[in-house]
Design a protein around this motif. Sequence first.
Motif: not given
Length: 598
Positions: A410-434
């Motif tokens: 299992i892999t999970r990617t976790i935000a520690v505090g506020a995520p870096p710029e652009g990370a949430a959008e990229a994460y959402t695209r990865v999640l959409q693919g999954m």
Amino acid sequence: MFQTFEVTSNPEQGPPRLSALRDEMLHAGLGAFIVPRADAHRGEYVAPADARLAWLTGFTGSAGFAVALAEEAAIFVDGRYRVQVRQEVDPVFTPVDWPETQLADWLIEHAPEGATIGFDPWLHTAGEIKGLKAALEPHGLRLTATENLVDAIWEDRPAPPAAPFFLQPEEFAGESSSDKRARLAEELRKEGQRAALLTLPDSIAWLLNIRGSDIPRNPVPHAFALLHDSGRVELFCGPGKADEVAGALGADVAILPADSLLAALTDLDGPVRVDPASAPERLAVALGSRMAEGVDPCLLPKAIKNPTEIAGMREAHLRDGAAMVRFLAWLDAEAPKGGLTETSVVTELESFRRATNALEDISFETIAGAGEHGAIVHYRVNEKTDRPVRPGELLLVDSGAQYRDGTTDITRTIAVGAPPEGAAEAYTRVLQGMVALSRARFPRGVTGAHLDALARFPLWTAGMDFDHGTGHGVGAYLCVHEGPARFSRASTDIALQPGMVLSNEPGHYREGAWGIRIENLVVVEEAAPLPTSDPNRPLLGFETLTFVPFDRRLIVAEMLSPAERDWIDAYHRDTLERIGPRLDGAALAWAEEACAPL
């Protein structure tokens, strides 16, 4: 503690060891020598005694090979390791992108005219050598089998593994060894083959319902075997290794010394099935004209889990999911304080799995990459690379466990505090693919190559991608990476079938900044019919095995379609329903919040 953090890469040793290898090459009259990652059994992971590539170069990845010439040397790695190889290997070895550049093409360009290229015939498959010879000989380059030149200079080489084999009970295996042997023997008789040579440890483990501890993290035995068309098996292994299982295996399984294999092949009547994709060249040469090329007969039956194995995998994932949720709850409470490091994350995760009282081992070295380390696809933290987990970064945690009833990954990617710029959008695209791959419905005959693009499409639309396969097969208390099926553009010849367990793990990586990967395991199943379904065209789909929340803080809900949003909400609802009863206190409260609707 299963995982350790000692530094295993020694790049400074590369130049003197390469120099010593070149002395051996000169003495043997060779213009080049090939050093693969593989051992004689061709598993993905190797015992310390067989870690020749790591010893020579410092590279610790699970795939790759090197070639040494008199004046230059190269190390070939795929997209998973192109950051890692530059950190672990001295520049005396030039990294080469593989498979984009094939070994034969590189040798044709770089090897001296008329060079003789040496290789250890135990460490290369019959198929590899056949292909290399066909490519090199028209250019005047000659391949020759030799003793292993790395072994000749490796003075403190560890001893081969010697741990005894043990049984995998039928309550977990779901089928007796005798029934498996009879089923496969019938296939051999239909093909007119007298026997099959088995060289893959997980094939032998599956066929005989045994396990071992010869390879770190993979409960497989180092052995070779001959399966005869009568169902009788000869098992070739080191002294004493099979003593504890011999009685249970019965009279139809003969235990023989490992060094008697070549003599047994010499005396064997053919035709003998040999898989050219996995059997060592040395064994193919021993059989000669009696060799009948064919796929390892265990590969597909092993990949298609029976109902008992699937039930065990479900339970293993629920147990593991509860441990993961407890870990993530702990992480969310501690990480913002700024006192964690990557090694403390790995240690704590293993402690939650140990608390299940069912953990046999981890299924691979836990990847805990904070910040820029998350972009190293197969990063392994050690005492030298360990860094703090800082607020304002992403933390990628890829891990798994070996339980007697199943293997997890299992892999999970976790935000520690506020995520870096652009990370949430990229994460959402990865999640959409999954999600797209999880929702897939497809006819029989579809391969992993057909479905790989579903997981990449949301990334492609933004000019993004990832340089690894979308998913691999997973064994049932066996290897965490199992063939023959996978989600990959290269997987064009193995149709997905009910019972196959695979990972679904798209990702995206920004070198020097962060990495994102999200991974669940799924099992292929018959898809339930829809109101619009054609009754004459039944479809397949996936049952999700992994139930652990995604990080809602990294999901940009506005980017999701209604169907994607519904799937994620339903997944979180199912997660709370299945995992919640196994939790209490702070972990349960965390799960209830993490699984709330978007």
